[in-house]
Enzyme design. Structure first.
Site, PDB file in Angstrom:
ATOM      1  N   LEU A  21       0.829  -1.207   0.000  1.00 22.45           N
ATOM      2  CA  LEU A  21       0.000   0.000   0.000  1.00 22.45           C
ATOM      3  C   LEU A  21       0.869   1.265   0.000  1.00 22.45           C
ATOM      4  CD1 LEU A  21      -2.911   1.215   0.361  1.00 22.45           C
ATOM      5  CD2 LEU A  21      -2.547   1.061   2.820  1.00 22.45           C
ATOM      6  N   PHE A  29       8.801   0.260   1.877  1.00 28.04           N
ATOM      7  CA  PHE A  29       8.686  -0.319   3.228  1.00 28.04           C
ATOM      8  C   PHE A  29       7.775  -1.551   3.235  1.00 28.04           C
ATOM      9  CE2 PHE A  29       8.784   4.390   4.821  1.00 28.04           C
ATOM     10  CZ  PHE A  29      10.147   4.470   4.652  1.00 28.04           C
ATOM     11  N   GLN A  65      12.610   0.885  46.286  1.00 27.16           N
ATOM     12  CA  GLN A  65      11.233   1.220  45.907  1.00 27.16           C
ATOM     13  C   GLN A  65      11.142   1.990  44.591  1.00 27.16           C
ATOM     14  OE1 GLN A  65       9.577   3.030  49.448  1.00 27.16           O
ATOM     15  NE2 GLN A  65       8.971   1.044  50.259  1.00 27.16           N
ATOM     16  N   GLY A  76      20.142  -0.580  33.799  1.00 28.95           N
ATOM     17  CA  GLY A  76      21.253   0.367  33.924  1.00 28.95           C
ATOM     18  C   GLY A  76      22.136   0.321  32.684  1.00 28.95           C
ATOM     19  N   GLY A  77      23.456   0.414  32.900  1.00 28.90           N
ATOM     20  CA  GLY A  77      24.400   0.419  31.768  1.00 28.90           C
ATOM     21  C   GLY A  77      24.274  -0.824  30.912  1.00 28.90           C
ATOM     22  N   GLU A  92       1.232   0.195  10.252  1.00 31.80           N
ATOM     23  CA  GLU A  92      -0.220  -0.069  10.322  1.00 31.80           C
ATOM     24  C   GLU A  92      -0.963   1.109  10.964  1.00 31.80           C
ATOM     25  OE1 GLU A  92      -1.558  -4.030  10.947  1.00 31.80           O
ATOM     26  OE2 GLU A  92       0.274  -4.904  10.139  1.00 31.80           O
ATOM     27  N   SER A 107       0.732   6.405  15.665  1.00 37.57           N
ATOM     28  CA  SER A 107      -0.092   6.779  16.829  1.00 37.57           C
ATOM     29  C   SER A 107      -0.966   7.989  16.507  1.00 37.57           C
ATOM     30  CB  SER A 107       0.801   7.080  18.032  1.00 37.57           C
ATOM     31  OG  SER A 107       1.380   5.892  18.493  1.00 37.57           O
TER      32      SER A 107
HETATM   33  C1  LIG Z   1       9.350  -1.808   9.145  1.00 40.74           C
HETATM   34  C2  LIG Z   1       8.156  -1.313   8.389  1.00 40.74           C
HETATM   35  C3  LIG Z   1       7.294  -2.221   7.799  1.00 40.74           C
HETATM   36  C4  LIG Z   1       6.217  -1.763   7.021  1.00 40.74           C
HETATM   37  N1  LIG Z   1       5.435  -2.675   6.358  1.00 40.74           N
HETATM   38  C5  LIG Z   1       4.503  -2.216   5.476  1.00 40.74           C
HETATM   39  C6  LIG Z   1       3.785  -3.124   4.646  1.00 40.74           C
HETATM   40  O1  LIG Z   1       3.955  -4.363   4.725  1.00 40.74           O
HETATM   41  N2  LIG Z   1       2.915  -2.627   3.724  1.00 40.74           N
HETATM   42  C7  LIG Z   1       2.705  -1.291   3.589  1.00 40.74           C
HETATM   43  O2  LIG Z   1       1.917  -0.904   2.729  1.00 40.74           O
HETATM   44  N3  LIG Z   1       3.350  -0.398   4.377  1.00 40.74           N
HETATM   45  C8  LIG Z   1       4.251  -0.823   5.306  1.00 40.74           C
HETATM   46  N4  LIG Z   1       4.943   0.061   6.093  1.00 40.74           N
HETATM   47  C9  LIG Z   1       4.665   1.486   5.951  1.00 40.74           C
HETATM   48  C10 LIG Z   1       4.002   2.118   7.170  1.00 40.74           C
HETATM   49  O3  LIG Z   1       2.667   1.713   7.274  1.00 40.74           O
HETATM   50  C11 LIG Z   1       4.183   3.646   7.052  1.00 40.74           C
HETATM   51  O4  LIG Z   1       5.550   3.898   7.256  1.00 40.74           O
HETATM   52  C12 LIG Z   1       3.328   4.411   8.058  1.00 40.74           C
HETATM   53  O5  LIG Z   1       1.955   4.277   7.779  1.00 40.74           O
HETATM   54  C13 LIG Z   1       3.683   5.904   8.088  1.00 40.74           C
HETATM   55  O6  LIG Z   1       3.763   6.439   6.805  1.00 40.74           O
HETATM   56  P1  LIG Z   1       5.075   7.283   6.403  1.00 40.74           P
HETATM   57  O7  LIG Z   1       6.262   6.466   6.733  1.00 40.74           O
HETATM   58  O8  LIG Z   1       4.934   7.740   5.004  1.00 40.74           O
HETATM   59  O9  LIG Z   1       5.104   8.526   7.374  1.00 40.74           O
HETATM   60  P2  LIG Z   1       4.310   9.913   7.151  1.00 40.74           P
HETATM   61  O10 LIG Z   1       2.924   9.654   6.719  1.00 40.74           O
HETATM   62  O11 LIG Z   1       5.172  10.799   6.325  1.00 40.74           O
HETATM   63  O12 LIG Z   1       4.263  10.474   8.633  1.00 40.74           O
HETATM   64  C14 LIG Z   1       5.321  11.225   9.214  1.00 40.74           C
HETATM   65  C15 LIG Z   1       4.815  11.806  10.532  1.00 40.74           C
HETATM   66  O13 LIG Z   1       3.722  12.701  10.292  1.00 40.74           O
HETATM   67  C16 LIG Z   1       2.590  12.303  11.037  1.00 40.74           C
HETATM   68  N5  LIG Z   1       1.380  12.575  10.260  1.00 40.74           N
HETATM   69  C17 LIG Z   1       1.121  12.251   8.970  1.00 40.74           C
HETATM   70  N6  LIG Z   1      -0.106  12.648   8.624  1.00 40.74           N
HETATM   71  C18 LIG Z   1      -0.647  13.235   9.714  1.00 40.74           C
HETATM   72  C19 LIG Z   1      -1.890  13.841  10.000  1.00 40.74           C
HETATM   73  N7  LIG Z   1      -2.862  13.924   9.088  1.00 40.74           N
HETATM   74  N8  LIG Z   1      -2.093  14.338  11.235  1.00 40.74           N
HETATM   75  C20 LIG Z   1      -1.134  14.242  12.188  1.00 40.74           C
HETATM   76  N9  LIG Z   1       0.066  13.671  11.982  1.00 40.74           N
HETATM   77  C21 LIG Z   1       0.303  13.176  10.767  1.00 40.74           C
HETATM   78  C22 LIG Z   1       2.781  10.807  11.291  1.00 40.74           C
HETATM   79  O14 LIG Z   1       2.069  10.368  12.428  1.00 40.74           O
HETATM   80  C23 LIG Z   1       4.292  10.749  11.488  1.00 40.74           C
HETATM   81  O15 LIG Z   1       4.586  11.110  12.800  1.00 40.74           O
HETATM   82  C24 LIG Z   1       5.977  -0.375   6.887  1.00 40.74           C
HETATM   83  C25 LIG Z   1       6.836   0.530   7.539  1.00 40.74           C
HETATM   84  C26 LIG Z   1       7.915   0.087   8.261  1.00 40.74           C
HETATM   85  C27 LIG Z   1       8.834   1.099   8.890  1.00 40.74           C
END
Ligand SMILES: Cc1cc2nc3c(=O)[nH]c(=O)nc-3n(C[C@H](O)[C@H](O)[C@H](O)COP(=O)(O)OP(=O)(O)OC[C@H]3O[C@@H](n4cnc5c(N)ncnc54)[C@H](O)[C@@H]3O)c2cc1C
Length: 375
Positions: free
Chosen positions: A122, A153, A275, A335-336, A359, A362
Site C-alpha cells: 500500500l 517499506f 522502591q 542500567g548500563g 499499520e 499513533s
Molecule cells: C518496518 C516497516 C514495515 C512496514 N510494512 C509495510 C507493509 O507491509 N505494507 C505497507 O503498505 N506499508 C508498510 N509500512 C509502511 C508504514 O505503514 C508507514 O511507514 C506508516 O503508515 C507511516 O507512513 P510514512 O512512513 O509515510 O510517514 P508519514 O505519513 O510521512 O508520517 C510522518 C509523521 O507525520 C505524522 N502525520 C502524517 N499525517 C498526519 C496527519 N494527518 N495528522 C497528524 N500527523 C500526521 C505521522 O504520524 C508521522 O509522525 C511499513 C513501515 C515500516 C517502517
C-alpha cells in the site's frame, strides 16, 4: 475451534516459542534471518494460517482466539511473528474479505501452509499515513491491467510470492483505488535491496517497483474502486493483532526486568528491593494489564461485529505506546547493561519502536478515534 483443541494449540505454541525460538534470538539478530528449522516447525504447527479459514487449510481462529495465540507468539523476537504475520494478517485478509472463490482457492491454502508468502503493498514515498493519495496506476488494456509505480517499506517483499497491490484505477481520492494480485516473477516487477532498519532484524522490508506490469483483469480483488475499503478492513483486523504482539512482547520484557531486578545487587541489596525500581516495575505491570484487557475486549467486540474501528485503533494506539514505555523502563532497570548490544532488552527497545509507526502511526490512530467520536 473446540476449546480443548485450542488449549492444546496454545500449549504447543508456548513450548515451541520458549524452547526453540527464544534460544535462537541472538542468532536471528546476527544473521538477520529466521533459522530454517524454526520456519519449518512453524509451518507444521499451522502458524502461517492461524487466522485463515479452515476450509482453505487455516486454523480458522476467531479474533478472540487469535489474540490469545499471538500473546504467546509475541513473547519472542517480533521477527518470528513477522514471518507469518502478513500472510495471516494484512495480506491474507485481503483475500479472505474480498477475494473471488478462484483467488481464494488458488492462494489461501498455499499461504496457510507456508508454501508461499504474501505481502501487502500500500505505502508509497508520497502516500504513507494518507494512502488515499497513492499514485501507482493500473490502466485497463484489453483483458489486462498494466501497473506502473513504486511502493516502499513493504514487509516480506524480498521473499514474497504474491503481492496484494493497491493501485489507482480511477479518479483521485479513496474511491479511485483497486486491489490486484501480482505474482513474484511478473515481467516488470522488481524488488529493491532489503532496507537497513533500526530493529526487528530477521524481518525484511524493501521497495517494490512496477514497470508496465501486466496482470489479467481476473487478478483484481473485489470490484473496481473498492481497494481503499479493502485495505482499511485488513488494517483494522491487523491493528488488533499488532496490539496482541505488543502485549506478548511487553510481558517478555517485564519478565526479563523482574528477573534482573531480583538478581542484580547494589549497595548490599538487590535492586528490586529499592522502591524506585519497584515503581518502574509496577508501572509496567499495570499498563501491561490494561493493554491485555483492552486487546481481549477489542477482539470480543470485533468478533461480535459490534466494533471494527474504534476498538482496533484505541488498542493499537495504547498497546504500541505501552510496549515502548515498558521497554524504556526495562533499559532503565538494567542500567548500563541495558544500553549494551547483546542484552535482550536493548534489542527489544529497538524492536518495539516500530509498533508506533506501521499499520497507522499513533497520530493516525488518534485521528481515527477522535473523528469517529466527533462524526
Ligand atoms: C518496518 C516497516 C514495515 C512496514 N510494512 C509495510 C507493509 O507491509 N505494507 C505497507 O503498505 N506499508 C508498510 N509500512 C509502511 C508504514 O505503514 C508507514 O511507514 C506508516 O503508515 C507511516 O507512513 P510514512 O512512513 O509515510 O510517514 P508519514 O505519513 O510521512 O508520517 C510522518 C509523521 O507525520 C505524522 N502525520 C502524517 N499525517 C498526519 C496527519 N494527518 N495528522 C497528524 N500527523 C500526521 C505521522 O504520524 C508521522 O509522525 C511499513 C513501515 C515500516 C517502517
Amino acid at each position: 475451534m473446540e476449546s480443548q483443541d485450542f488449549a492444546d494449540v496454545l500449549k504447543a505454541v508456548r513450548s515451541f516459542v520458549r524452547d526453540q525460538v527464544i534460544p535462537r534470538e541472538e542468532e536471528i539478530e546476527e544473521t538477520d534471518a529466521i533459522p530454517e528449522p524454526v520456519r519449518q516447525t512453524a509451518r507444521e504447527m499451522g502458524l502461517f494460517g492461524y487466522a485463515l479459514p479452515e476450509q482453505y487449510g487455516g486454523l480458522g481462529l476467531s479474533v478472540g482466539e487469535e489474540v490469545r495465540l499471538v500473546f504467546e507468539i509475541g513473547y519472542a523476537s517480533p521477527a518470528f511473528r513477522s514471518m507469518f504475520g502478513t500472510s495471516n494478517g494484512i495480506a491474507g485478509q485481503v483475500l479472505v474479505n474480498a477475494g473471488t472463490e478462484e483467488q481464494k482457492d488458488a492462494w489461501l491454502p498455499r499461504l496457510a501452509s507456508g508454501e508461499v508468502v504474501g505481502a501487502f503493498a500500500l505505502t508509497e514515498a508520497e502516500a504513507g499515513s494518507d494512502p488515499s493519495t497513492l499514485t501507482t496506476s493500473a490502466v485497463r488494456d484489453g483483458d489486462d491491467y498494466v501497473i506502473d509505480g513504486a511502493k516502499r517499506f513493504i514487509t516480506n517483499a524480498p521473499e514474497a510470492d504474491v503481492f496484494m497491490v493497491f493501485a489507482r484505477t480511477g479518479a483521485p481520492g479513496s474511491r479511485g483505488i483497486s486491489t490486484f494480485l501480482v505474482e513474484k516473477g511478473a515481467d516488470g516487477l522488481t524488488i529493491g535491496p532489503p532496507d537497513e532498519k533500526m530493529g526487528q532484524r530477521g524481518a525484511h522490508t524493501a521497495e517494490v517497483f512496477f514497470d508496465g506490469v501486466r496482470v489479467p483483469a481476473r487478478n483484481m480483488v473485489g470490484t473496481e474502486g473498492t481497494g481503499f475499503r479493502t485495505a482499511m478492513a485488513s488494517l483494522a483486523h491487523g491493528r488488533i493483532s499488532i496490539s496482541a504482539v505488543c502485549v506478548g512482547l511487553a510481558q517478555r520484557i517485564l519478565d526479563e526486568t523482574v528477573a534482573y531486578a531480583k538478581e542484580r545487587s547494589q549497595g548490599g541489596n538487590t535492586i528490586g528491593e529499592y522502591q524506585l525500581v519497584q515503581g518502574l516495575i509496577a508501572d509496567s505491570q499495570a499498563e501491561l494489564y490494561a493493554g491485555r484487557s483492552m486487546v481481549l475486549e477489542a477482539a470480543r467486540a470485533y468478533d461480535a461485529g459490534e466494533d471494527t474501528k474504534l476498538g482496533p485503533s484505541c488498542t493499537k494506539y495504547f498497546c504500541s505506546e505501552m510496549v515502548g514505555r515498558v521497554a524504556d523502563r526495562a533499559v532503565q532497570v538494567f542500567g548500563g547493561m541495558g544500553y549494551m548490544r547483546g542484552v535482550s532488552v536493548e534489542r527489544f527497545y529497538r524492536d518495539a519502536r516500530l509498533f508506533r509507526i506501521y499499520e497507522g502511526t499513533s497520530q493516525i490512530q488518534q485521528l481515527v478515534i477522535a473523528r469517529t467520536l466527533l462524526r
